[in-house]
Design a protein around this motif. Sequence first.
Motif, PDB file in Angstrom:
ATOM      1  N   PHE A 185      -4.606  16.485  60.187  1.00 33.29           N
ATOM      2  CA  PHE A 185      -5.963  15.998  60.404  1.00 33.29           C
ATOM      3  C   PHE A 185      -6.129  14.939  61.379  1.00 33.29           C
ATOM      4  O   PHE A 185      -5.218  14.113  61.808  1.00 33.29           O
ATOM      5  CB  PHE A 185      -6.258  15.294  59.071  1.00 33.29           C
TER       6      PHE A 185
ATOM      7  N   PHE B 107     -12.610  11.725  59.247  1.00 31.31           N
ATOM      8  CA  PHE B 107     -11.781  12.754  59.384  1.00 31.31           C
ATOM      9  C   PHE B 107     -12.451  13.985  59.919  1.00 31.31           C
ATOM     10  O   PHE B 107     -13.374  14.359  59.297  1.00 31.31           O
ATOM     11  CB  PHE B 107     -10.971  12.932  58.210  1.00 31.31           C
ATOM     12  N   GLY B 108     -11.534  14.832  60.653  1.00 28.42           N
ATOM     13  CA  GLY B 108     -11.735  16.248  61.182  1.00 28.42           C
ATOM     14  C   GLY B 108     -11.648  17.023  59.704  1.00 28.42           C
ATOM     15  O   GLY B 108     -11.050  16.689  58.655  1.00 28.42           O
ATOM     16  N   GLU B 109     -11.962  18.264  59.968  1.00 30.28           N
ATOM     17  CA  GLU B 109     -11.672  19.308  58.790  1.00 30.28           C
ATOM     18  C   GLU B 109     -10.353  19.768  58.591  1.00 30.28           C
ATOM     19  O   GLU B 109     -10.069  20.328  57.749  1.00 30.28           O
ATOM     20  CB  GLU B 109     -12.716  20.510  59.203  1.00 30.28           C
TER      21      GLU B 109
END
Lengths: 113, 113
Positions: free
Chosen positions: B90, B104-106
């Motif tokens: 992440f 956060f990103g995916e």
Amino acid sequence: EDQVTQSPEALRLQEGESSSLNCSYTVSGLRGLFWYRQDPGKGPEFLFTLYSAGEEKEKERLKATLTKKESFLHITAPKPEDSATYLCAVGVDSGGSNYKLTFGKGTLLTVNP
Amino acid sequence: DAGITQSPRHKVTETGTPVTLRCHQTENHRYMYWYRQDPGHGLRLIHYSYGVKDTDKGEVSDGYSVSRSKTEDFLLTLESATSSQTSVYFCAISVQGNTGELFFGEGSRLTVL
């Protein structure tokens, strides 16, 4: 060594059945306690920051509280859409201007309709 | 939506091959982070950056390197992937300096065979 322990590891509730998740910590120089929600296959989503004992934060059915040793995430009348993993993290000073964030392993909450 | 994009989202590779994961943000936030998430562990910091060409190690940095040549991009490289680096990675940003309030990103799921 900084430690963050979340309990229980998993919790199953019926819709409307209120409960609490626990995050206990052993750190020196707490600079914040953070709660996140994580849905399967997604990144964590920030929920709350607590800075000092006695502080409380609320968002919809969630209320986070903080003492000198632990934090609780209270869930009032949960709905199935509250099902997720809830993560706790503590932030501490790690020397100079450095900042260290330590995450717990999370509590998997399942709310059944 | 903090405008974080990770690529690739899924990758399968073989032991010994190099791998680069990319994190892109649409805003100009200074702090960017790479975490890994594994069963039985909390999120663990690999590396972070506090500006272009300014990076520092986290708690599990061995076997990883990072680069940040532009504000918006933060690259994580595994020079020679090992099976122990199979994980979900992440990327995160902080919009208020180096704090625990992260977006956060995916995630990027990496499997090393």
